[in-house]
Design an enzyme around this catalytic site. Structure first.
Site, PDB file in Angstrom:
ATOM      1  N   LYS A  26       0.860  -1.192   0.000  1.00  0.00           N
ATOM      2  CA  LYS A  26       0.000   0.000   0.000  1.00  0.00           C
ATOM      3  C   LYS A  26       0.884   1.226   0.000  1.00  0.00           C
ATOM      4  O   LYS A  26       1.778   1.372   0.833  1.00  0.00           O
ATOM      5  CB  LYS A  26      -0.892   0.021   1.251  1.00  0.00           C
TER       6      LYS A  26
ATOM      7  N   LYS B  93       4.574   2.884   8.721  1.00  0.00           N
ATOM      8  CA  LYS B  93       3.350   3.649   8.965  1.00  0.00           C
ATOM      9  C   LYS B  93       2.124   2.745   9.068  1.00  0.00           C
ATOM     10  O   LYS B  93       1.305   2.871   9.987  1.00  0.00           O
ATOM     11  CB  LYS B  93       3.149   4.666   7.843  1.00  0.00           C
TER      12      LYS B  93
ATOM     13  N   LYS C 261       5.388   1.922  -2.821  1.00  0.00           N
ATOM     14  CA  LYS C 261       5.330   3.300  -3.315  1.00  0.00           C
ATOM     15  C   LYS C 261       5.690   3.300  -4.795  1.00  0.00           C
ATOM     16  O   LYS C 261       6.392   2.413  -5.279  1.00  0.00           O
ATOM     17  CB  LYS C 261       6.315   4.195  -2.555  1.00  0.00           C
TER      18      LYS C 261
ATOM     19  N   THR D 142      -5.572  12.814   5.284  1.00  0.00           N
ATOM     20  CA  THR D 142      -4.211  12.995   5.778  1.00  0.00           C
ATOM     21  C   THR D 142      -4.110  14.266   6.606  1.00  0.00           C
ATOM     22  O   THR D 142      -3.542  14.274   7.706  1.00  0.00           O
ATOM     23  CB  THR D 142      -3.209  13.028   4.620  1.00  0.00           C
TER      24      THR D 142
ATOM     25  N   ASN E  87      -2.842  19.449  -0.791  1.00  0.00           N
ATOM     26  CA  ASN E  87      -3.986  18.762  -0.207  1.00  0.00           C
ATOM     27  C   ASN E  87      -3.850  18.589   1.308  1.00  0.00           C
ATOM     28  O   ASN E  87      -4.784  18.856   2.074  1.00  0.00           O
ATOM     29  CB  ASN E  87      -4.158  17.398  -0.877  1.00  0.00           C
TER      30      ASN E  87
ATOM     31  N   SER F 188      -7.721   5.140   3.372  1.00  0.00           N
ATOM     32  CA  SER F 188      -7.541   4.264   2.206  1.00  0.00           C
ATOM     33  C   SER F 188      -7.902   2.823   2.560  1.00  0.00           C
ATOM     34  O   SER F 188      -8.491   2.098   1.755  1.00  0.00           O
ATOM     35  CB  SER F 188      -6.092   4.327   1.712  1.00  0.00           C
TER      36      SER F 188
END
Length: 428
Positions: A82, A106, A118, A202, A233, A361
């Site tokens: 993820k 994380k 990533k 986030t 964002n 997510s």
């Protein structure tokens, strides 16, 4: 902890790139891990899989252009990969490797059942037309298709990618699979299986973790002065949350410059100005300041929500805030981290502070798989509960062991990853 920066012997002390920064973090954490897990630490210092791809596209003028893309899966011991996809002219393999590793930690810190991954393409998306951006996204997705799947690797938005880009990723993957596969990405438009609350998740998580730390430090959020680096964002959503809670956002910085207002900005008006004019300068109530002056802003809280390596040994001594929250990934260099510790400044690390995005997510992924969707109120309540629980666990670990919040978060996350690896064993 010693205030001398220890660099592992296999690294160069002259320059620490993102991946080397992660390795220094792991080196610092290892002595605090459970003794039976320390022999497994090398698992964390090597990505499981790294894919480098050529991304050729036809430009609108008929010429062909080539871009380099990456997808890295750092560790899948706790579940499918993820992590986001970023489009940026300075994307490198070192950066994507580090970002995937931070995602591993994380995801474990907030205890969602994912591993770390990533992706990125080295490109300036501002130089592409919408049609060229779509072709780039679709070709990149096709090139990394072999790694993707809702039970294999699930991308999400990151720097310079958004809901539309995720819709193209999902559609390209679905066309290649011959079926609609909504669960292969998160951060999609709500009309395509996206989750309510994902866009601000986030930034909302940054606010929640900051509020938890502030409460323990005796700092009232209402009336607190906040400086925010990065007004995309994450920074925008965090700014709105702080303002709505009665805090004063007194300084802002993005790639267009820095502005200040000791009385506090109307952050929504600043955002509207930024969208219309493409810069912060000239926004209502804004005084333009230098980058150095931004770091020296007289603020209680500093949110670093831009790129990695922004807080360095060169500016860490200028910072006047009592509390720093890392909304970006890897914004503080290891040397700056020690300087901030010596100065008594509390830092909420990225692997905790900005985990709201991956938490929602996870909610989106669950909703797509079950084809049952929750209200935004439910999403926000679940997010805040998970963030508060994760923060409490990290804070308590830091208190008991006498270590920083960053080290405590890494201890918690790494032990969960290494325990999963130990239980699974090696195959074959």
């Amino acid at each position: 902890m010693s205030n001398v920066l220890h660099i592992p012997s296999y690294l160069s002390a002259e320059h620490l790139g993102p991946w080397e920064t992660f390795l220094v973090q792991i080196d610092r954490v290892e002595p605090h891990l459970a003794a039976e897990l320390r022999p497994l630490v090398p698992i964390l210092t090597r990505p499981m899989r790294a894919l480098i791809v050529n991304v050729p596209i036809r430009l609108d003028n008929g010429e062909m252009a080539h871009f380099e893309g990456y997808r890295v899966q750092h560790n899948l011991s706790r579940g499918p990969g993820k992590g986001g996809i970023r489009f940026h002219p300075r994307v490198t393999l070192s950066e994507v490797m580090a970002l995937s590793a931070w995602m591993t930690v994380k995801n474990a810190v907030v205890n969602v059942p994912f591993g770390g991954a990533k992706g990125g393409v080295r490109v300036d998306p501002k130089g592409l037309s919408p049609a060229e951006l779509e072709r780039l996204t679709r070709r990149y997705t096709s090139e990394i298709h072999i790694l993707l799947g809702q039970d294999k690797d699930i991308p999400a938005p990151d720097i310079n990618t958004n809901e539309q880009v995720m819709a193209w990723v999902m559609d390209t993957y679905s066309m290649n699979e011959g079926r609609t596969a909504m669960g292969v990405v998160t951060g999609k438009p709500v009309s395509l299986g996206g989750s309510l609350g994902r866009r601000d998740a986030t930034g909302r998580g940054v606010f929640v973790s900051t509020a938890e730390a502030a409460r323990r430090l005796g700092l009232e959020i209402a009336g607190a002065r906040v400086a925010i680096q990065g007004f995309g964002n994450v920074g925008d959503a965090a700014a709105r949350c702080f303002a709505d809670a009665g805090a004063r956002v007194v300084a802002l910085q993005d790639d267009s410059g820095s502005i200040a207002n000791p009385g506090g900005f109307d952050v929504r008006a600043v955002k509207a100005w930024r969208l219309e004019h493409g810069m912060l300068a000239g926004a209502p109530g804004a005084e333009s300041i230098s980058a150095d002056d931004f770091w020296a802003t007289d603020a209680d809280i500093l949110v670093a929500a831009a790129l990695e390596n922004q807080i360095t040994a060169a500016n860490a001594r200028q910072i006047r805030a009592r509390l720093i929250t890392e909304g970006a990934n890897g914004p503080t260099t290891p040397e700056a981290d020690l300087i901030l510790q010596d100065r008594g400044i509390t830092v909420i690390p990225d692997v905790l502070a900005n985990s709201g995005g991956v938490t929602v997510s996870y909610f989106e992924w669950v909703q797509d798989i079950s084809a049952f969707f929750w209200s935004e109120e439910e999403i926000n309540a679940r997010l805040e509960r998970i963030m508060r629980e994760a923060f409490s666990a990290v804070w308590e670990a830091a208190r008991q062991k006498g270590i920083s919040l960053r080290t405590a978060a890494f201890v918690l996350g790494c032990e969960r990853v290494l325990t999963a690896h130990k239980l699974r064993g090696l195959y074959p």
